[in-house]
Design a protein around this motif. Structure first.
Motif, PDB file in Angstrom:
ATOM      1  N   ALA A 186     -16.833   1.884 -30.247  1.00  0.00           N
ATOM      2  CA  ALA A 186     -15.541   1.198 -30.206  1.00  0.00           C
ATOM      3  C   ALA A 186     -15.505   0.242 -29.016  1.00  0.00           C
ATOM      4  N   GLU A 187     -15.130  -1.003 -29.277  1.00  0.00           N
ATOM      5  CA  GLU A 187     -15.083  -2.006 -28.218  1.00  0.00           C
ATOM      6  C   GLU A 187     -13.788  -1.942 -27.426  1.00  0.00           C
ATOM      7  N   ARG A 188     -12.773  -1.381 -28.044  1.00  0.00           N
ATOM      8  CA  ARG A 188     -11.478  -1.227 -27.392  1.00  0.00           C
ATOM      9  C   ARG A 188     -10.745  -0.073 -28.059  1.00  0.00           C
ATOM     10  N   LEU A 189      -9.961   0.664 -27.261  1.00  0.00           N
ATOM     11  CA  LEU A 189      -9.180   1.774 -27.790  1.00  0.00           C
ATOM     12  C   LEU A 189      -7.697   1.494 -27.603  1.00  0.00           C
ATOM     13  N   PHE A 190      -6.915   1.839 -28.620  1.00  0.00           N
ATOM     14  CA  PHE A 190      -5.469   1.666 -28.569  1.00  0.00           C
ATOM     15  C   PHE A 190      -4.813   3.048 -28.525  1.00  0.00           C
ATOM     16  N   SER A 191      -3.940   3.238 -27.545  1.00  0.00           N
ATOM     17  CA  SER A 191      -3.277   4.530 -27.378  1.00  0.00           C
ATOM     18  C   SER A 191      -1.982   4.630 -28.164  1.00  0.00           C
ATOM     19  N   THR A 192      -1.359   3.490 -28.445  1.00  0.00           N
ATOM     20  CA  THR A 192      -0.086   3.486 -29.171  1.00  0.00           C
ATOM     21  C   THR A 192      -0.108   2.421 -30.258  1.00  0.00           C
ATOM     22  N   VAL A 193       0.708   2.630 -31.277  1.00  0.00           N
ATOM     23  CA  VAL A 193       0.832   1.645 -32.354  1.00  0.00           C
ATOM     24  C   VAL A 193       1.311   0.313 -31.795  1.00  0.00           C
ATOM     25  N   HIS A 194       2.216   0.362 -30.841  1.00  0.00           N
ATOM     26  CA  HIS A 194       2.769  -0.861 -30.249  1.00  0.00           C
ATOM     27  C   HIS A 194       1.666  -1.784 -29.729  1.00  0.00           C
ATOM     28  N   GLU A 195       0.603  -1.204 -29.184  1.00  0.00           N
ATOM     29  CA  GLU A 195      -0.477  -2.007 -28.605  1.00  0.00           C
ATOM     30  C   GLU A 195      -1.212  -2.845 -29.648  1.00  0.00           C
ATOM     31  N   LEU A 196      -1.096  -2.485 -30.921  1.00  0.00           N
ATOM     32  CA  LEU A 196      -1.779  -3.250 -31.966  1.00  0.00           C
ATOM     33  C   LEU A 196      -1.257  -4.678 -32.062  1.00  0.00           C
ATOM     34  N   ARG A 197      -0.099  -4.935 -31.496  1.00  0.00           N
ATOM     35  CA  ARG A 197       0.460  -6.289 -31.523  1.00  0.00           C
ATOM     36  C   ARG A 197      -0.449  -7.303 -30.835  1.00  0.00           C
ATOM     37  N   THR A 198      -1.342  -6.828 -29.982  1.00  0.00           N
ATOM     38  CA  THR A 198      -2.234  -7.738 -29.253  1.00  0.00           C
ATOM     39  C   THR A 198      -3.474  -8.117 -30.058  1.00  0.00           C
ATOM     40  N   LEU A 199      -3.654  -7.542 -31.229  1.00  0.00           N
ATOM     41  CA  LEU A 199      -4.885  -7.765 -31.996  1.00  0.00           C
ATOM     42  C   LEU A 199      -5.213  -9.235 -32.252  1.00  0.00           C
ATOM     43  N   PRO A 200      -4.268 -10.067 -32.691  1.00  0.00           N
ATOM     44  CA  PRO A 200      -4.636 -11.466 -32.973  1.00  0.00           C
ATOM     45  C   PRO A 200      -5.247 -12.186 -31.781  1.00  0.00           C
ATOM     46  N   SER A 201      -4.743 -11.928 -30.586  1.00  0.00           N
ATOM     47  CA  SER A 201      -5.292 -12.599 -29.409  1.00  0.00           C
ATOM     48  C   SER A 201      -6.652 -12.039 -29.028  1.00  0.00           C
ATOM     49  N   ILE A 202      -6.894 -10.773 -29.354  1.00  0.00           N
ATOM     50  CA  ILE A 202      -8.164 -10.141 -28.999  1.00  0.00           C
ATOM     51  C   ILE A 202      -9.300 -10.625 -29.888  1.00  0.00           C
ATOM     52  N   ILE A 203      -9.031 -10.749 -31.185  1.00  0.00           N
ATOM     53  CA  ILE A 203     -10.120 -11.152 -32.081  1.00  0.00           C
ATOM     54  C   ILE A 203     -10.324 -12.660 -32.076  1.00  0.00           C
ATOM     55  N   GLY A 204      -9.430 -13.395 -31.422  1.00  0.00           N
ATOM     56  CA  GLY A 204      -9.639 -14.825 -31.248  1.00  0.00           C
ATOM     57  C   GLY A 204      -9.116 -15.660 -32.394  1.00  0.00           C
ATOM     58  N   VAL A 205      -9.038 -16.956 -32.142  1.00  0.00           N
ATOM     59  CA  VAL A 205      -8.500 -17.908 -33.109  1.00  0.00           C
ATOM     60  C   VAL A 205      -9.607 -18.637 -33.849  1.00  0.00           C
ATOM     61  N   GLU A 206     -10.697 -18.950 -33.152  1.00  0.00           N
ATOM     62  CA  GLU A 206     -11.753 -19.749 -33.765  1.00  0.00           C
ATOM     63  C   GLU A 206     -12.545 -18.929 -34.772  1.00  0.00           C
ATOM     64  N   PRO A 207     -12.781 -19.471 -35.969  1.00  0.00           N
ATOM     65  CA  PRO A 207     -13.613 -18.764 -36.950  1.00  0.00           C
ATOM     66  C   PRO A 207     -15.028 -18.604 -36.417  1.00  0.00           C
ATOM     67  N   ARG A 208     -15.711 -17.575 -36.850  1.00  0.00           N
ATOM     68  CA  ARG A 208     -17.110 -17.397 -36.494  1.00  0.00           C
ATOM     69  C   ARG A 208     -17.842 -16.801 -37.678  1.00  0.00           C
ATOM     70  N   ARG A 209     -19.134 -16.953 -37.691  1.00  0.00           N
ATOM     71  CA  ARG A 209     -19.927 -16.385 -38.779  1.00  0.00           C
ATOM     72  C   ARG A 209     -20.175 -14.915 -38.486  1.00  0.00           C
ATOM     73  N   ASN A 210     -19.773 -14.055 -39.396  1.00  0.00           N
ATOM     74  CA  ASN A 210     -19.995 -12.627 -39.239  1.00  0.00           C
ATOM     75  C   ASN A 210     -21.342 -12.243 -39.842  1.00  0.00           C
ATOM     76  N   ARG A 211     -22.014 -11.326 -39.165  1.00  0.00           N
ATOM     77  CA  ARG A 211     -23.308 -10.858 -39.655  1.00  0.00           C
ATOM     78  C   ARG A 211     -23.055  -9.757 -40.686  1.00  0.00           C
ATOM     79  N   VAL A 212     -22.566 -10.155 -41.831  1.00  0.00           N
ATOM     80  CA  VAL A 212     -22.137  -9.182 -42.828  1.00  0.00           C
ATOM     81  C   VAL A 212     -23.311  -8.720 -43.681  1.00  0.00           C
ATOM     82  N   ARG A 213     -23.437  -7.400 -43.786  1.00  0.00           N
ATOM     83  CA  ARG A 213     -24.429  -6.826 -44.688  1.00  0.00           C
ATOM     84  C   ARG A 213     -23.859  -6.884 -46.093  1.00  0.00           C
ATOM     85  N   ARG A 214     -24.457  -7.690 -46.949  1.00  0.00           N
ATOM     86  CA  ARG A 214     -23.943  -7.868 -48.299  1.00  0.00           C
ATOM     87  C   ARG A 214     -24.040  -6.576 -49.091  1.00  0.00           C
TER      88      ARG A 214
END
Length: 232
Positions: free
Chosen positions: A201-229
């Motif tokens: 886990a790269e980050r742990l959330f202790s409360t549901v309220h903290e999930l509000r920060t998710l959009p800023s954490i994962i960033g705005v710019e698209p990136r290529r994900n190394r997805v296993r098809r």
């Protein structure tokens, strides 16, 4: 691409969005009673929350596949009619999902059969927040969280999108890392802090309220994900 569609957040269901303990534990007890198995404690019931139900029963009952098959059948007999509604959304989760859905595309990614996940999300009014709900099939197809996640990304065309997986168990973290996306753990579910950290886990959330920060954490710019098809 708009900011909302440039980011995607995939949520586990049990132990992350809802507390399913009552329905799952009662349905396990029903199945074991039908099989004549006694002496199973509460900690064993909790271990069933998260992994595919077939795997959990096999660990409990041993290598006899016919016994596992019967246990799953009895479990579903009760769970599919009663148990899936014996759950409780975590406090604040609906309000937080409403906020997040305005900033990112939200998905459910659960090892639970999709037929159950759809009914649960609808019953508790959570389905309105999700662009898609993904789960396994009753025949065992895509019970692997990593395979399911890859299929979700492929089906939704998210290969160029910044994605995070949010869950309470180790297999949620492994699925994220195996598909090259961010892995975030929550501490109000059924996995321990140690389990989540050891699973990466790269980050742990202790409360549901903290999930509000998710959009800023994962960033705005698209990136290529190394997805296993899913076909790999």
């Amino acid at each position: 691409m708009a900011n909302r569609t440039a980011r995607a957040i995939c949520f586990d269901l049990d132990g992350t969005l809802i507390d399913p303990y009552l329905g799952i534990s009662r349905s396990i007890a029903f199945a074991l009673e039908r099989l004549g198995v006694a002496g199973v404690d509460e900690m064993t019931f909790e271990a069933f929350i998260g992994p595919p139900i077939q795997d959990a029963f096999q660990r409990l009952l041993g290598p006899d596949l016919s016994l596992t098959t019967s246990a799953v059948r009895y479990f579903r007999e009760r769970y599919g009619e009663i148990g899936l509604f014996e759950a409780t959304p975590y406090p604040e989760i609906s309000a937080v999902l409403a906020e997040l859905s305005a900033e990112a595309s939200l998905f459910v990614c659960t090892s639970k059969p999709k037929i159950y996940a759809d009914r649960i999300a609808s019953a508790f009014g959570l389905d309105r927040y999700f662009a898609g709900i993904y789960g396994s099939e009753l025949d065992g197809t895509r019970t692997s969280k990593s395979e399911l996640f890859a299929w979700l990304v492929e089906r939704e065309g998210l290969g160029e999108v910044a994605i995070a997986m949010v869950g309470d168990r180790s297999h949620d973290m492994y699925a994220a890392h195996e598909n090259g996306v961010s892995a975030f753990g929550v501490l109000w579910g059924y996995g321990s802090e140690r389990e989540l950290v050891e699973a990466g886990a790269e980050r742990l959330f202790s409360t549901v309220h903290e999930l509000r920060t998710l959009p800023s954490i994962i960033g705005v710019e698209p990136r290529r994900n190394r997805v296993r098809r899913s076909s790999d």
